[in-house]
Design a protein around this motif. Structure first.
Motif, PDB file in Angstrom:
ATOM      1  N   GLY A 161       0.808  -1.205   0.000  1.00 54.97           N
ATOM      2  CA  GLY A 161       0.000   0.000   0.000  1.00 54.97           C
ATOM      3  C   GLY A 161       0.845   1.259   0.000  1.00 54.97           C
ATOM      4  O   GLY A 161       1.988   1.262   0.473  1.00 54.97           O
ATOM      5  N   LEU A 162       0.291   2.308  -0.546  1.00 58.60           N
ATOM      6  CA  LEU A 162       0.925   3.627  -0.541  1.00 58.60           C
ATOM      7  C   LEU A 162      -0.075   4.623   0.015  1.00 58.60           C
ATOM      8  O   LEU A 162      -1.244   4.627  -0.393  1.00 58.60           O
ATOM      9  CB  LEU A 162       1.340   4.027  -1.960  1.00 58.60           C
ATOM     10  CG  LEU A 162       1.911   5.448  -2.151  1.00 58.60           C
ATOM     11  CD1 LEU A 162       3.230   5.604  -1.400  1.00 58.60           C
ATOM     12  CD2 LEU A 162       2.106   5.760  -3.633  1.00 58.60           C
ATOM     13  N   VAL A 163       0.362   5.441   0.949  1.00 59.02           N
ATOM     14  CA  VAL A 163      -0.466   6.513   1.495  1.00 59.02           C
ATOM     15  C   VAL A 163       0.199   7.834   1.142  1.00 59.02           C
ATOM     16  O   VAL A 163       1.375   8.051   1.462  1.00 59.02           O
ATOM     17  CB  VAL A 163      -0.613   6.400   3.029  1.00 59.02           C
ATOM     18  CG1 VAL A 163      -1.348   7.614   3.594  1.00 59.02           C
ATOM     19  CG2 VAL A 163      -1.349   5.109   3.396  1.00 59.02           C
ATOM     20  N   ILE A 164      -0.533   8.708   0.460  1.00 57.86           N
ATOM     21  CA  ILE A 164       0.014  10.008   0.073  1.00 57.86           C
ATOM     22  C   ILE A 164      -0.806  11.110   0.748  1.00 57.86           C
ATOM     23  O   ILE A 164      -2.007  11.239   0.498  1.00 57.86           O
ATOM     24  CB  ILE A 164      -0.011  10.222  -1.449  1.00 57.86           C
ATOM     25  CG1 ILE A 164       0.688   9.075  -2.174  1.00 57.86           C
ATOM     26  CG2 ILE A 164       0.656  11.558  -1.806  1.00 57.86           C
ATOM     27  CD1 ILE A 164       0.641   9.195  -3.690  1.00 57.86           C
ATOM     28  N   GLN A 165      -0.161  11.884   1.589  1.00 53.70           N
ATOM     29  CA  GLN A 165      -0.852  12.985   2.250  1.00 53.70           C
ATOM     30  C   GLN A 165      -0.999  14.168   1.301  1.00 53.70           C
ATOM     31  O   GLN A 165      -0.132  14.425   0.464  1.00 53.70           O
ATOM     32  CB  GLN A 165      -0.079  13.426   3.499  1.00 53.70           C
ATOM     33  CG  GLN A 165      -0.807  14.504   4.295  1.00 53.70           C
ATOM     34  CD  GLN A 165      -0.066  14.872   5.572  1.00 53.70           C
ATOM     35  OE1 GLN A 165       1.082  14.503   5.781  1.00 53.70           O
ATOM     36  NE2 GLN A 165      -0.739  15.611   6.441  1.00 53.70           N
ATOM     37  N   GLY A 166      -2.102  14.883   1.435  1.00 53.99           N
ATOM     38  CA  GLY A 166      -2.306  16.106   0.663  1.00 53.99           C
ATOM     39  C   GLY A 166      -1.920  17.312   1.504  1.00 53.99           C
ATOM     40  O   GLY A 166      -0.921  17.297   2.210  1.00 53.99           O
ATOM     41  N   GLY A 167      -2.754  18.341   1.418  1.00 52.91           N
ATOM     42  CA  GLY A 167      -2.452  19.549   2.196  1.00 52.91           C
ATOM     43  C   GLY A 167      -2.130  20.746   1.332  1.00 52.91           C
ATOM     44  O   GLY A 167      -1.178  21.478   1.590  1.00 52.91           O
ATOM     45  N   GLY A 168      -2.920  20.938   0.262  1.00 56.09           N
ATOM     46  CA  GLY A 168      -2.696  22.114  -0.580  1.00 56.09           C
ATOM     47  C   GLY A 168      -1.334  22.077  -1.240  1.00 56.09           C
ATOM     48  O   GLY A 168      -0.896  21.058  -1.773  1.00 56.09           O
ATOM     49  N   MET A 169      -0.597  23.179  -1.144  1.00 55.02           N
ATOM     50  CA  MET A 169       0.685  23.284  -1.823  1.00 55.02           C
ATOM     51  C   MET A 169       1.766  22.415  -1.192  1.00 55.02           C
ATOM     52  O   MET A 169       2.805  22.159  -1.798  1.00 55.02           O
ATOM     53  CB  MET A 169       1.137  24.752  -1.852  1.00 55.02           C
ATOM     54  CG  MET A 169       0.140  25.685  -2.537  1.00 55.02           C
ATOM     55  SD  MET A 169      -0.426  25.075  -4.142  1.00 55.02           S
ATOM     56  CE  MET A 169       1.086  25.085  -5.055  1.00 55.02           C
ATOM     57  N   ARG A 170       1.506  21.927   0.023  1.00 54.68           N
ATOM     58  CA  ARG A 170       2.459  20.987   0.622  1.00 54.68           C
ATOM     59  C   ARG A 170       2.522  19.686  -0.171  1.00 54.68           C
ATOM     60  O   ARG A 170       3.479  18.923  -0.054  1.00 54.68           O
ATOM     61  CB  ARG A 170       2.053  20.678   2.069  1.00 54.68           C
ATOM     62  CG  ARG A 170       2.234  21.849   3.021  1.00 54.68           C
ATOM     63  CD  ARG A 170       1.737  21.507   4.405  1.00 54.68           C
ATOM     64  NE  ARG A 170       1.668  22.703   5.225  1.00 54.68           N
ATOM     65  CZ  ARG A 170       0.848  22.873   6.248  1.00 54.68           C
ATOM     66  NH1 ARG A 170       0.015  21.899   6.584  1.00 54.68           N
ATOM     67  NH2 ARG A 170       0.858  23.993   6.937  1.00 54.68           N
ATOM     68  N   GLY A 171       1.508  19.443  -0.967  1.00 57.51           N
ATOM     69  CA  GLY A 171       1.500  18.257  -1.814  1.00 57.51           C
ATOM     70  C   GLY A 171       2.657  18.226  -2.787  1.00 57.51           C
ATOM     71  O   GLY A 171       2.952  17.167  -3.375  1.00 57.51           O
ATOM     72  N   ALA A 172       3.346  19.351  -2.967  1.00 59.51           N
ATOM     73  CA  ALA A 172       4.508  19.405  -3.857  1.00 59.51           C
ATOM     74  C   ALA A 172       5.602  18.440  -3.389  1.00 59.51           C
ATOM     75  O   ALA A 172       6.333  17.875  -4.203  1.00 59.51           O
ATOM     76  CB  ALA A 172       5.059  20.833  -3.925  1.00 59.51           C
ATOM     77  N   PHE A 173       5.703  18.234  -2.073  1.00 57.93           N
ATOM     78  CA  PHE A 173       6.700  17.283  -1.564  1.00 57.93           C
ATOM     79  C   PHE A 173       6.372  15.870  -2.035  1.00 57.93           C
ATOM     80  O   PHE A 173       7.240  15.142  -2.518  1.00 57.93           O
ATOM     81  CB  PHE A 173       6.745  17.330  -0.031  1.00 57.93           C
ATOM     82  CG  PHE A 173       7.703  16.327   0.562  1.00 57.93           C
ATOM     83  CD1 PHE A 173       9.057  16.614   0.650  1.00 57.93           C
ATOM     84  CD2 PHE A 173       7.250  15.093   1.023  1.00 57.93           C
ATOM     85  CE1 PHE A 173       9.952  15.683   1.185  1.00 57.93           C
ATOM     86  CE2 PHE A 173       8.127  14.161   1.559  1.00 57.93           C
ATOM     87  CZ  PHE A 173       9.491  14.458   1.642  1.00 57.93           C
ATOM     88  N   GLY A 174       5.114  15.483  -1.906  1.00 61.62           N
ATOM     89  CA  GLY A 174       4.689  14.164  -2.355  1.00 61.62           C
ATOM     90  C   GLY A 174       4.901  13.974  -3.847  1.00 61.62           C
ATOM     91  O   GLY A 174       5.249  12.880  -4.304  1.00 61.62           O
ATOM     92  N   ALA A 175       4.703  15.050  -4.609  1.00 59.59           N
ATOM     93  CA  ALA A 175       4.932  14.981  -6.052  1.00 59.59           C
ATOM     94  C   ALA A 175       6.405  14.717  -6.343  1.00 59.59           C
ATOM     95  O   ALA A 175       6.746  13.963  -7.262  1.00 59.59           O
ATOM     96  CB  ALA A 175       4.481  16.278  -6.711  1.00 59.59           C
ATOM     97  N   GLY A 176       7.283  15.318  -5.546  1.00 59.10           N
ATOM     98  CA  GLY A 176       8.711  15.075  -5.720  1.00 59.10           C
ATOM     99  C   GLY A 176       9.088  13.637  -5.404  1.00 59.10           C
ATOM    100  O   GLY A 176       9.887  13.020  -6.114  1.00 59.10           O
ATOM    101  N   VAL A 177       8.496  13.087  -4.338  1.00 64.39           N
ATOM    102  CA  VAL A 177       8.738  11.681  -3.997  1.00 64.39           C
ATOM    103  C   VAL A 177       8.244  10.779  -5.122  1.00 64.39           C
ATOM    104  O   VAL A 177       8.908   9.816  -5.510  1.00 64.39           O
ATOM    105  CB  VAL A 177       8.041  11.310  -2.669  1.00 64.39           C
ATOM    106  CG1 VAL A 177       8.183   9.811  -2.399  1.00 64.39           C
ATOM    107  CG2 VAL A 177       8.622  12.112  -1.510  1.00 64.39           C
TER     108      VAL A 177
END
Length: 285
Positions: free
Chosen positions: A8-24
């Protein structure tokens, strides 16, 4: 499910903080791991990252953060009902300028669960890429934070941001019988959510008169639920189930309504770097 494992993969959101997840996600794609998950649990801006990743369009999805959301193109503080312009994000960028391949989304072997909050009851629900719903509308609903965007109609019901009832769906991934879970947070390990100030609470009360009592009650308990999810992600709470949890988190946190292009781009690069460091250290063992 592979050899008794459910990844499983869990990706947190949070507005513009989602940019970190996009980098991962960029680093996961570079390593050829973007289609290695049986199920992804996510909400809010994490939905965009997950959807572009499972289609192999990770670079294009990440470029939305880097090129299209800075300054006042997305965040519009003067628009009280649409502070975050999701019509621009979903209807313009995701649907047209940098189109998400919806056919690939539906055919992906990865089950994508996007959490939303029922506008009436406040209950957490989710839509998947294997359902027959309007996928882009479901994405928009999962990002529609109260007072920043109005409720979104999906399959005959109104929904708001999944971050209300399900901020970080680690517990949901455990309940989904995942044996191994990679969690991507958009806040650092030491982060702990605190109750809102009295002045902020008073403002929220004024702005939330249209919400039902049930919805307000769910929102009232959001902080404790979120902190429990963070404790699970960072090993401060150990689940009863035999599950292995691995977490990639940033070293610092940007504002969820950040408008500075360089700040957002730096957060994407930070996500790439953190993921690369972690996977290199694992491979070196």
């Amino acid at each position: 499910m592979k050899d008794g494992l459910k990844i499983g993969l869990v990706i947190q959101g949070g507005g513009m903080r989602g940019a970190f997840g996009a980098g991962v996600a960029l680093e996961l794609t570079r390593l050829g791991l973007n289609e290695s998950f049986d199920v992804i649990h996510t909400s809010s801006s994490g939905c965009n990252t997950a959807a572009y990743m499972i289609t192999g369009q990770t670079a294009e999805g990440t470029s939305i953060y880097e090129e299209d959301l800075s300054w006042f193109r997305f965040i519009k503080p003067w628009k009280l009902s649409k502070t975050m312009n999701l019509d621009y994000l979903i209807d313009v960028l995701t649907a047209k300028r940098k189109p998400l391949d919806l056919e690939k989304v539906r055919k992906s072997k990865t089950l994508l669960k996007m959490y939303v909050t029922d506008f009436v009851s406040g209950h957490s629900e989710y839509f998947t890429n294997h359902q027959g719903v309007d996928f882009l509308a479901a994405m928009k609903a999962s990002c529609a934070y109260p007072n920043n965007f109005p409720p979104v109609l999906v399959d005959g019901k109104l929904y708001l941001d999944g971050n209300i009832a399900t901020v970080l769906p680690v517990e949901q991934a455990i309940q989904d019988r995942c044996t191994d879970i990679l969690v991507i947070t958009t806040v650092p390990e030491e982060h702990h959510e605190h109750p809102q100030s009295k002045s902020h609470t008073a403002f929220q009360t004024l702005m939330s008169r249209k919400f039902s009592i049930d919805f307000k009650d769910v929102r009232k308990h959001r902080v404790e639920l979120y902190n429990y999810s963070l404790d699970l992600a960072f090993g401060r709470e150990v689940p009863d189930d035999k599950v292995r949890i691995y977490t990639i988190a940033p070293d610092y946190m940007i504002a969820n309504a950040s408008i500075r292009g360089k700040t957002i781009q730096k957060y994407v690069k930070h996500g790439e770097k953190k993921a690369k460091e972690i996977f290199e250290s694992v491979l070196a063992e």
